[in-house]
Design a protein around this motif. Structure first.
Motif: not given
Length: 125
Positions: A25-30
């Motif tokens: 499961r992939r999660e991304v934040a900037t």
């Protein structure tokens, strides 16, 4: 589906196998304006454990990418790092206090998967 990964397996190989099986499961934040960590990606296994924590940012103005791989015990085991578009350097850590030669200490954080979630504050310095 790929065969299960043996307990204690190499964390990079475990990540590759889980990715090939479509089991991450992939999660991304900037973090706009954050030099030390402008982008973060967290990949979790089916049980919700962080397997890989990747980030991009800059150290003293030099862009970098880092990939941190965690063992099933939640400890940081492998750090991969590169500056700008250079080659990757890899350090395999033998224990909790081990250093990653040739890799800035701040890049080899967080040391525990429990601290490597998407919700952790950006490492802006």
């Amino acid at each position: 589906l790929a065969a299960p990964v043996a307990a204690g397996a190499d964390p990079v190989a475990r990540h590759r196998q889980l990715r090939a099986a479509g089991a991450l499961r992939r999660e991304v934040a900037t973090f706009p304006g954050c030099e030390g960590e402008a982008w973060r990606e967290v990949q979790r296994d089916p049980e919700g454990r962080v397997v890989r924590y990747a980030r991009r940012g800059a150290v003293n103005g030099v862009p970098f990418e880092a990939e941190l791989y965690y063992g099933e015990d939640g400890a940081l085991r492998v750090v991969r790092y590169r500056e700008a578009e250079g080659g990757w350097r890899e350090a395999r850590l033998s224990g909790p206090g081990a250093v990653a030669p040739g890799i800035p200490a701040a890049v080899a954080e967080p040391r525990r998967a429990a601290d490597a979630g998407l919700e952790a504050p950006g490492r802006c310095r």
